[in-house]
Design an enzyme around this catalytic site. Structure first.
Site, mmCIF file in Angstrom:
data_model
loop_
_atom_site.group_PDB
_atom_site.id
_atom_site.type_symbol
_atom_site.label_atom_id
_atom_site.label_comp_id
_atom_site.label_asym_id
_atom_site.label_seq_id
_atom_site.Cartn_x
_atom_site.Cartn_y
_atom_site.Cartn_z
ATOM 1 N N GLY A 1 1.035 -1.374 -0.079
ATOM 2 C CA GLY A 1 -0.026 0.017 0.082
ATOM 3 C C GLY A 1 0.858 1.329 0.040
ATOM 4 O O GLY A 1 2.046 1.083 -0.503
ATOM 5 N N LEU B 1 0.523 3.657 -1.906
ATOM 6 C CA LEU B 1 0.840 3.531 -3.432
ATOM 7 C C LEU B 1 1.383 5.037 -4.084
ATOM 8 O O LEU B 1 0.744 5.708 -3.626
ATOM 9 C CB LEU B 1 -0.247 3.067 -4.316
ATOM 10 C CG LEU B 1 -0.902 1.553 -3.875
ATOM 11 C CD1 LEU B 1 -1.940 1.235 -4.844
ATOM 12 C CD2 LEU B 1 0.264 0.606 -3.834
ATOM 13 N N HIS C 1 4.465 2.067 -8.039
ATOM 14 C CA HIS C 1 3.467 1.295 -8.028
ATOM 15 C C HIS C 1 2.683 1.168 -9.215
ATOM 16 O O HIS C 1 2.102 0.342 -9.732
ATOM 17 C CB HIS C 1 2.524 1.313 -6.752
ATOM 18 C CG HIS C 1 3.394 1.033 -5.274
ATOM 19 N ND1 HIS C 1 3.638 2.193 -4.551
ATOM 20 C CD2 HIS C 1 3.855 0.262 -4.943
ATOM 21 C CE1 HIS C 1 4.276 1.932 -3.375
ATOM 22 N NE2 HIS C 1 4.383 0.376 -3.715
ATOM 23 N N LYS D 1 13.879 -0.867 -7.621
ATOM 24 C CA LYS D 1 14.364 -0.021 -6.475
ATOM 25 C C LYS D 1 14.837 -1.022 -5.455
ATOM 26 O O LYS D 1 15.928 -0.865 -4.810
ATOM 27 C CB LYS D 1 13.583 0.759 -6.099
ATOM 28 C CG LYS D 1 13.898 1.514 -5.018
ATOM 29 C CD LYS D 1 12.950 2.472 -4.539
ATOM 30 C CE LYS D 1 13.609 2.807 -3.042
ATOM 31 N NZ LYS D 1 13.237 1.871 -2.061
ATOM 32 N N ASP D 2 14.020 -2.135 -5.228
ATOM 33 C CA ASP D 2 14.400 -3.019 -4.210
ATOM 34 C C ASP D 2 15.119 -4.147 -4.893
ATOM 35 O O ASP D 2 14.376 -5.288 -4.975
ATOM 36 C CB ASP D 2 13.236 -3.470 -3.331
ATOM 37 C CG ASP D 2 12.762 -2.426 -2.579
ATOM 38 O OD1 ASP D 2 13.428 -1.826 -1.736
ATOM 39 O OD2 ASP D 2 11.652 -2.190 -2.639
HETATM 40 O O1 PAF Z 1 8.177 -4.523 -1.752
HETATM 41 C C1 PAF Z 1 7.247 -4.452 -1.172
HETATM 42 O O2 PAF Z 1 6.426 -3.716 -1.005
HETATM 43 C C2 PAF Z 1 7.161 -5.753 -0.370
HETATM 44 O O3 PAF Z 1 8.528 -6.040 0.344
HETATM 45 C C3 PAF Z 1 6.387 -6.743 -0.862
HETATM 46 C C4 PAF Z 1 7.326 -7.621 -2.213
HETATM 47 C C5 PAF Z 1 4.812 -6.398 -1.282
HETATM 48 C C6 PAF Z 1 6.071 -8.207 0.159
HETATM 49 O O4 PAF Z 1 5.720 -7.710 1.256
#
Ligand code: PAF
Length: 284
Positions: free
Chosen positions: A34, A36, A40, A153-154
């Site tokens: 969330g 967002l 996203h 980014k992650d």
């Molecule tokens: O990147 C994220 O927002 C979270 O790590 C994910 C992939 C939704 C898992 O909770």
């Protein structure tokens, strides 16, 4: 603005399974916590382009937060999230409660991320990636998507989820989507809202450091790291957790070719991550 009908919301696994059975064609999953933002939305657009039906999950996953981390204050902006997902044309939003996701976990089975789960972010946040992979595996099991979409980014999270899907034969295509940035290069993140105006201004140093690294790529790895460190040193209020060069799968960086430059800092109590691709030993 693209105004579409509000997605159907599933609040339990049972509702989700019923709705999933009615979704036509290839199904995409966009897992989120969330709060967002445009990053996203870009994931949902990529999912829409590649698949016939799009499921977005909104779940602040407690098992990926360590003791003393920001689980309690993590932004929860449900009304705005649902409006954004309606605009982006998501078909189903899965918004389970903690009990619905973890209620059936009496024996505590989790996904072990392996050695890559304890380097970089994993070294600073022990247990974080076990929490991420476990919840993503559950979401894959419930939604049974053909494709899933995650932000670059992650980057470590993306690499680990891709490895999980491949090594556990989950048969979900894992797609990385490029980072969305503000005008000054700052990567969008739900946690950026924790920054005060001065911290926000300084945080753009992270992107400038990565760009200095990219520019130094033709001179090799040492030059890349030195250039990025030099820029980071101009903002001593950012406390460095790591600055590392790896190959695309987070293994040792080769001497030449495409590598990843990853950085994490703390601005006050807020951790900021970013990364970029760098070409080593070649002119771009
Ligand atoms: O990147 C994220 O927002 C979270 O790590 C994910 C992939 C939704 C898992 O909770």
């Amino acid at each position: 603005m693209n105004l579409r009908t509000t997605p159907t919301v599933a609040e339990t696994g049972r509702d989700l399974l019923r709705l999933r059975a009615e979704l036509p064609g290839r199904v995409a999953l966009v897992p989120t916590m969330g709060a967002l933002h445009e990053g996203h939305r870009t994931l949902v657009r990529a999912a829409r382009q590649q698949c016939d039906s799009v499921v977005v999950s909104v779940f602040v996953n407690p098992t990926q937060f360590g003791p003393g981390e920001d689980f309690d204050r993590y932004p929860r902006t449900w009304d705005a999230d649902l409006a954004a997902l309606a605009e982006e044309g998501a078909d189903v939003v899965f918004r389970p409660g903690v009990q619905d996701v973890y209620g059936s976990c009496a024996l505590g089975v989790t996904v072990d991320p392996g050695p890559l789960g304890s380097v970089l972010e994993g070294a600073v946040r022990p247990g974080h990636f076990a929490g991420v992979l476990t919840v993503v595996a559950k979401l894959f099991g419930l939604v049974r998507p053909d494709e899933a979409f995650f932000g670059e980014k992650d980057y470590q999270q993306l690499v680990l989820i891709r490895a999980m899907s491949r090594e556990l034969a989950l048969r979900v295509g894992v797609n990385g989507v490029p980072t969305v940035r503000e005008d000054d290069g700052m990567a969008l993140s739900s946690r950026n809202r924790y920054l005060d105006p001065e911290q926000r201004r300084t945080a753009a140093t992270l992107y400038r450091a990565l760009q200095a690294g990219v520019d130094a790529g033709p001179q090799g790895a040492d030059a890349v790291l030195a250039a990025a460190h030099e820029v980071l040193a101009t903002a001593p209020e950012l406390v460095l957790d790591y600055l590392e060069l790896t190959d695309a799968d987070l293994g040792p960086a080769p001497v030449a070719g495409s590598v990843r430059l990853l950085v994490a800092v703390r601005a006050g109590s807020t951790r900021l991550l970013d990364n970029t691709r760098v070409r080593l030993g070649e002119t771009r």
